[in-house]
Design an enzyme around this catalytic site. Structure first.
Site, PDB file in Angstrom:
ATOM      1  N   GLU A   1     -21.842 -60.877  60.079  1.00 59.14           N
ATOM      2  CA  GLU A   1     -21.621 -62.166  59.761  1.00 59.14           C
ATOM      3  C   GLU A   1     -21.134 -62.554  58.506  1.00 59.14           C
ATOM      4  O   GLU A   1     -21.633 -63.078  57.487  1.00 59.14           O
ATOM      5  CB  GLU A   1     -22.718 -62.800  60.055  1.00 59.14           C
ATOM      6  CG  GLU A   1     -23.439 -62.850  61.431  1.00 59.14           C
ATOM      7  CD  GLU A   1     -24.503 -63.418  61.706  1.00 59.14           C
ATOM      8  OE1 GLU A   1     -25.287 -64.160  60.844  1.00 59.14           O
ATOM      9  OE2 GLU A   1     -25.212 -63.723  62.884  1.00 59.14           O
TER      10      GLU A   1
ATOM     11  N   GLU B   1     -24.917 -61.108  68.996  1.00 59.91           N
ATOM     12  CA  GLU B   1     -26.064 -61.813  68.975  1.00 59.91           C
ATOM     13  C   GLU B   1     -26.411 -63.166  69.690  1.00 59.91           C
ATOM     14  O   GLU B   1     -25.119 -63.808  69.770  1.00 59.91           O
ATOM     15  CB  GLU B   1     -26.282 -62.180  67.349  1.00 59.91           C
ATOM     16  CG  GLU B   1     -26.735 -61.067  66.767  1.00 59.91           C
ATOM     17  CD  GLU B   1     -27.083 -61.408  65.088  1.00 59.91           C
ATOM     18  OE1 GLU B   1     -27.523 -62.608  64.992  1.00 59.91           O
ATOM     19  OE2 GLU B   1     -26.810 -60.583  64.427  1.00 59.91           O
TER      20      GLU B   1
END
Ligand code: IFM
Length: 441
Positions: free
Chosen positions: A167, A352
């Site tokens: 991320e 995710e």
């Protein structure tokens, strides 16, 4: 669960994800200090001043946690490695206990027939490197390359896949512009540099691993659907600005070798000199792309604010305990967009997806139908994009177990397994049992 494995193509991979600082217990095994320890020790940054000293005690419970993953019946375990556990000072001296731990983790997965999917960096920067400017310092790309080299010398021959950075938006924007994560800066110049250097570090690590002959290397970005508060052109444009910063900057850098104009409008004056020259490293080819997805944001123009001139608004959809609206359609939109605009035929993975809830044990049972419903809704979207011919190859749930949710501490429970943070006792929730059954079907 409504969905079962048989509804997905042969070879489609199901997985669960965690990260090092959130579960391992950073006070164990010779790990060095990180900027998250410093951030958490500063008043007001983290709920109840909680830190990752003990996490879920995973460092001491590795084997039984791997058994849980096996019992769940998933194909892949996505974990991350702590830079400071391997190199306590960030550079130089190696902590052999750290390398041994990750080797046991990888071997333990392989013994159980589970694919090890490693992420090299999930936010715990060694403090000595933060002292040198951390992600603001261009040298971080070569420091990260060296860490990659040391770690992959030990486990690179056995990991199934590797992504360098989890991320990049969180590393860059959330941590240097919004100040919500370590190092807690709110500084536009620091943001521009961090966002660029995180991509430079990504590309450097890919090159290091390629030079070792490694394959199945990817990039993992996070995405939030941006919905304008209404259809007025200024609000539509504000949502596009939000989208460019959050969802397009990193994808465009990695897959196209450029940055979106809407982001350059604010960040270009603060980027390092000759930043364009770095795209030859940043966009080093990868083998797959991972998407992390949870929610959407409702966005409005804020003309009286400084760039990026937008504000976030509360939407009308049901929310998780993070205050995040549940918007499954965003997941399929992003998967389709990734393939259409950035990644073409490359394999995609949802790396995710999941929800937090205030789950409690009652009579030894944790009843969490909300999580089962959330997973079913998102898996229905996953199935739709596969049916539409998008090369989506896997779906991983965040998270295997309740853990340290960063600035929000241990209260937000994302796990399929409940963790008692006093005793570290694990209790599989009803969603775990439902998923295990769905994966057997
Ligand atoms: O817990 C985090 C994880 O570290 C990164 N992705 C989002 C999760 C939920 O906030």
């Amino acid at each position: 669960m409504k969905i079962s494995r048989s509804a997905f193509p042969e070879g489609f991979l199901f997985g669960v994800a965690t990260s090092s600082y959130q579960i391992e217990g950073h006070s164990f095994g010779g790990a060095g200090r990180t900027h998250w320890d410093d951030f958490a020790q500063t008043p007001g940054n983290v709920a109840r001043a909680e830190n990752g000293d003990f996490g879920c005690d995973h460092f001491n419970r590795l084997e039984s946690d791997l058994d849980l993953i096996k019992d769940l019946g998933v194909d892949v375990y996505r974990f991350s490695t702590s830079w400071a556990r391997v190199l306590p000072e960030g550079r130089g001296q190696v902590n052999h206990q750290g390398l041994d731990f990750y080797e046991r983790l990888v071997d333990g997965l392989l013994e159980r027939g589970i694919k090890p999917a490693a992420t090299l960096y999930h936010w715990e920067l060694p403090s000595p490197l933060a002292d040198l400017g951390g992600w603001r310092n261009r040298d971080i790309a070569s420091w990260f390359g060296d860490f990659t080299d040391v770690l992959m010398d030990r486990i690179g021959d056995r990991v199934w896949s590797v992504a360098p950075i989890n991320e990049p938006w969180c590393v860059g924007w959330l941590s240097h512009f919004m100040g919500h994560h370590a190092p807690g800066l709110r500084d536009v110049r620091a943001t521009a540099r961090a966002m660029h250097h995180v991509l430079l570090a990504h590309g450097t690590a890919i090159q290091v691993m390629r030079s070792k002959g490694m394959e199945n290397l990817g990039a993992v970005c996070n995405f939030e659907w941006a919905t304008p508060v209404d259809n007025r052109p200024e609000n539509v444009e504000a949502a596009a600005r939000y989208d460019a910063i959050y969802n397009r900057f990193f994808m465009e850098g990695i897959f196209k070798g450029s940055y979106p104009d809407r982001v350059l409008a604010g960040l270009e004056p603060h980027l390092p000199q000759s930043w364009q020259d770095d795209f030859s490293t940043i966009s080093t080819p990868v083998d797959w792309c991972g998407l992390n997805y949870y929610t959407r944001k409702v966005v409005a123009d804020a003309p009286n604010e400084q760039w990026p001139h937008y504000s976030e608004h509360v939407g009308e959809l049901p929310q998780t305990s993070m205050g995040w609206e549940i918007y499954p359609e965003g997941l399929s939109e992003f998967i389709k967009r990734a393939a259409a605009e950035y990644t073409g035929d490359l394999p995609l993975y949802v790396t995710e997806n999941g929800m937090s809830a205030p789950d409690v044990i009652d009579g030894g049972v944790v009843n969490d139908p909300h999580r089962t419903a959330y997973l079913d809704q998102h898996l229905a979207q996953v199935k739709d994009v596969i049916d539409a011919g998008v090369p989506l190859k896997g779906y991983y749930i965040w998270s295997l177990m309740d853990n340290y949710e960063w600035a929000l501490g241990y209260e937000k429970r994302f796990g399929l397994v409940h963790v008692d943070f006093d005793t570290f006792e694990r209790t599989p929730k009803e969603s775990f049992k439902g998923l295990a059954e769905a994966l057997r079907r």
